[in-house]
Enzyme design. Structure first.
Site: not given
Length: 907
Positions: A9, A105, A327
């Site tokens: 990403e 992601d 994350y």
């Protein structure tokens, strides 16, 4: 030999993957070895195309509703995205690329970014999914060992596309329909709405309405001081027979609603004896759960005043750049059930780290390990409470150097991570009841017995929140002092970002339908990753404004809420719509709902919204409108507000509520009617869509007009400055400089002879220049650092000083940056290139031959790397020198060029 293309990403993620895989050499914006080609998007490169009929100016009902007949078209998000897209398309179409790995992601948005790129490229190659939860090397390698099949991801793709297209349909059509409605009488009054944005605004607006309508009530509390054998203690009167009143939540057991009632208690108990009973029982307090993004944003806002947007950026930096957090864009506060080993390793990493931040936390991490507190616990480890991502926790990579703000977020997460494994805090809670002349008084005390998890936050000693003097059971005490305190009820508190995030997260409580409420209980309004953007969007669209930490709805917000209720489009103001969508999107992710059926329903809802706006034929929209206190400037009559205007009830005087697309606040209208002038004001939008500033005036004919300041025409009348106060001396001729409303001008530039031409805007790129700052500029040659400039081209805020040149011209001057940065970056890049080249050559050699061959190749690799590094260093130095030259020019750019992105005059 065929290869597999990996698309991440962001470039930083691609770099981490290349390091984890090893043996990859860089080719510009992508990496490559014998097995893989690796590149990345830069976030959202593509977006859904808007209807062709709208570029600028008034939006019309003629082209609504805008519902694509077939597939939605895509376009690059901006000019920068185009080059990246060309490179990715070229890689996707390479003949030696036979398969693709989606390494964007993990979640809906990452899936959407990747699918749009594949759609835009028009390729049809086998796809696998890399599902990354952490950016550590071990986590990346483990994810590659467990690639997901594309068929498993199809339901997530369907949900991601449906969410984006549904938001587009409601947002585009709703915004244009409401804008067209509000622009019927001329002008252009942009009225943005959105599926999540508008219900969020409604939450803040409803709270503000409660505050506005709130009427304070007086009440009394009776406080007494008692003398016992062990000393003095205080108590507060209460009614033991009190029962909650659902219709009057302000009623409480310790409130008296008349002065006479309170005084009767005082008289009855003064200097009287009483008896004491006491109950003491143990109490425990568990630590709060692990952080998801929303709870982290709330905590950071409450503790440090960080906005939700700032917290997300810091957490993202700690995840991507420092690899220190997992994350962050997660809505879960739990860990996987098989994660106990990783947790143990994480605490071992904290104990073994050398950084100051780690040393502070190491004793607590060591205590957890020594006491074996890491064990199965559904409060921490629960697979059922995890969807895409688990809670935010530290990784095995303990950072050495962080900025002050990054350190605060990292420490916040680390302490919470440790706290959940500590035992609960133990208290002893004491409730003492003193009865005097049949009146009851309550005294409460709470003593910390064992700090438990509070030890991590500095509560390592036995402390008491309210230590009580000892009393014997049924001891007789004497009333030493007693007083009735007059108080008043308070309105509900305004929302801050912390409390609004909580309201968005818990918006399901506002939904009546049980099924929808359950669906929203998991996500609420928006997602953890988008809530900060939603709040910032409401601020940027001037629906909300910040005052300190409070968020306050503007007149523009009140106008929108009035319109949506008046048009009976209430679904856009309620979380019901989001609840329904989230429920169905979740079903779609699980393969239980057809995407086509969902999109048909969205199209129908779009048709209804446009139809109600288009067919509304009444002259005004019913609503709760204001009556102004300032009389009509034309006849002295009463001026009232209606949906579109402020109009006199006796004569034909009226003014629009939205001059230049900017909505009046009530106090502004009062000032305008009183003084017949207002400003200068920012926030006006021209017919060409450009922001501008102006003074508003009511003319002698009682018409509203813009005043842009003194004319530059040579035939204009000289300005009378006899009644004005100078703010400083002209840098060109030493004459006095005056504030003339929209400009600061030299007295000699507005005199009959006009011997000077010095003039500067009072508002520059939406930044108002105060008398104090202009005085500093004229006397000291430079203002303070001002942070409210807004680029005309990019609409981005920037900071700058205003500085006076020797020629008397005003220039922008930017904060200095260390000159060595470019050089240091070049050295670092060259060093990295050298290591990468050597490592790549060595790795290949080891695969081809034995130990002797490997040594020979390593030697060659070092020579090659050295040459490559020298060449790259030279190129980078030249580039850095060129950039530095351009930067120096930009930093001394004159004010006539507005800002680094603009070439249009700003003054």
């Amino acid at each position: 030999m065929t290869k597999t293309l990996i698309i991440a990403e962001k470039p930083s993620v691609a770099l981490d993957i290349s390091r984890a895989l090893g043996g990859m050499h860089r080719e510009g914006d992508y990496f490559e070895n014998d097995q893989y080609v690796l590149s990345s998007s830069v976030g959202h490169l593509l977006t859904l195309t808007n209807p062709d009929d709208v570029v600028r100016g008034k939006w019309s009902f003629n082209h609504l509703p805008a519902i694509p007949a077939k597939a939605f078209d895509l376009k690059p998000s901006d000019k920068k995205a185009t080059d990246r897209l060309k490179m990715l398309v070229r890689l996707l179409k390479r003949k030696d690329v036979s398969a693709v790995i989606n390494a964007c992601d993990a979640g809906r948005e990452g899936e959407l970014i990747f699918r749009y790129i594949i759609q835009y490229a028009g390729v049809n190659k086998p796809i696998k999914r890399l599902w990354l939860q952490s950016m550590t090397r071990n986590a990346i390698i483990e994810a590659f060992d467990n690639l997901r099949d594309d068929s498993v991801m199809k339901p997530l793709e369907a949900a991601a596309r449906s969410r984006a297209e549904a938001d587009w349909l409601i947002g585009i059509n709703g915004t244009r329909a409401m804008t067209a409605f509000n622009s019927k009488d001329g002008g252009f009054f942009k009225t943005p709405i959105g599926r999540v944005q508008t219900p969020t605004l409604a939450i803040v607006f409803e709270r503000e309405e409660k505050i506005r309508q709130f009427k304070s009530r007086d009440y009394w509390e009776v406080h007494a001081t008692f003398v016992a054998a062990g000393g003095l203690y205080e108590g507060k009167w209460f009614d033991p027979a009190f029962k909650k009143d659902e219709h009057d939540p302000e009623k409480k057991d310790n409130r008296l609603w008349s002065a006479a009632s309170a005084q009767s208690v005082v008289v009855a108990c003064r200097h009287k004896d009483g008896t004491v009973t006491e109950e003491s029982k143990p109490s425990t307090s568990m630590s709060p759960g692990l952080f998801d993004l929303t709870s982290l944003q709330r905590e950071a806002n409450s503790r440090f005043g960080f906005t939700a947007k700032t917290t997300l950026a810091l957490a993202q930096s700690l995840y991507e750049r420092h690899k220190a957090l997992t994350y962050p864009r997660t809505d879960s506060r739990y860990l996987p059930e098989d994660y106990q080993g990783t947790v143990r390793q994480t605490f071992e990493a904290i104990v073994g780290a050398e950084s100051l931040l780690a040393r502070r936390n190491a004793p607590f991490a060591k205590k957890i390990l020594q006491n074996s507190w890491i064990k199965p616990n559904k409060r921490i480890f629960d697979n059922k409470k995890i969807s895409d991502h688990f809670a935010i926790i530290p990784t095995l990579q303990v950072p050495k150097e962080l900025s002050e703000a990054e350190a605060k977020i990292y420490d916040l997460v680390t302490k919470r991570f440790m706290a959940v494994f500590f035992p609960p805090a133990e208290f002893r809670v004491t409730t003492r009841i003193t009865v005097v002349a049949s009146h009851h008084f309550k005294t409460e005390g709470k003593v910390l017995i064992k700090p438990g998890w509070l030890e991590i936050y500095g509560r390592d000693n036995q402390e008491s929140d309210a230590t009580l003097v000892p009393v014997a059971e049924n001891e007789t005490v004497k009333t030493e002092d007693i007083v009735a305190k007059e108080l008043a009820t308070r309105p509900p508190a305004r929302y801050t970002e912390a409390t609004l995030l909580s309201a968005m997260e818990g918006a399901g409580k506002l939904v009546d339908d049980d099924e929808l409420r359950e669906a929203m209980s998991e996500r609420g309004l928006g997602t953890p990753a988008t809530r900060a953007t939603i709040i910032e969007g409401l601020l940027n669209e001037q629906y909300l404004r910040r005052e300190g930490r409070e968020l306050i709805p503007t007149a523009k917000a009140r106008q929108l809420m009035t319109l949506l209720v008046g048009l009976n489009v209430r679904e856009l103001t309620s979380p019901e719509l989001t609840g329904e969508w989230e429920h169905k999107l979740k079903q779609m992710e699980q393969g239980q709902l057809d995407r086509a059926a969902f999109m048909r329903e969205i199209a129908q809802s779009t048709q209804i919204i446009v139809k109600r706006a288009k067919e509304y034929e009444q002259d005004t929209v019913p609503g709760d409108y204001a009556t102004l206190t300032t009389p009509c400037p034309a006849c002295g009559g009463v001026v009232k507000e209606n949906y579109r205007r402020y109009a006199c009830t006796k004569c034909d005087f009226s003014i629009t509520k939205h001059p230049g697309g900017r909505t009046f606040e009530i106090p502004e209208v009062e000032e305008l009617l009183q003084n017949k002038t207002l400003g200068p004001l920012n926030g006006f939008i021209s017919k060409m869509g450009r922001p501008f500033s102006a003074i508003l005036r009511i003319t002698a004919e009682n018409k509203l007009e813009f005043d842009f300041g003194q004319s530059d025409d040579d035939n204009s009348e000289p300005l009378d400055v006899s009644q004005l106060t100078p703010v400083g001396h002209c840098p060109k001729c030493t004459g006095n400089v005056y504030d003339t409303g929209m400009s600061y001008v030299c007295e000699n530039s507005v005199s009959e002879k006009k011997t000077c031409d010095f003039k500067s805007g009072r508002v520059i790129l939406q930044q108002e220049i105060s008398h104090e700052q202009m005085g500093k500029l004229l006397s000291q040659g430079k203002t303070d650092l001002l942070d409210g400039f807004v680029s005309n081209r990019t609409n981005r805020k920037f900071k700058a000083y205003l500085a006076m040149s020797k020629a008397g011209k005003i220039e922008f001057e930017f904060e200095p940056r260390p000159a060595k940065t470019a050089k240091a970056a070049s050295k670092s890049a060259a060093k990295t290139a050298s290591k990468t080249a050597a490592k790549s050559a060595a790795t290949k050699a080891e695969a081809d031959s034995g130990k002797a061959v490997k040594k020979a190749v390593k030697k060659t690799a070092r020579k090659t790397a050295s040459k490559t590094a020298t060449k790259k260093t030279a190129v980078k130095k030249a580039a850095a020198k060129k950039v530095a030259s351009k930067t120096a020019t930009a930093r001394k750019q004159t004010a006539k060029t507005a800002d680094p992105d603009d070439t249009e005059p700003a003054f």
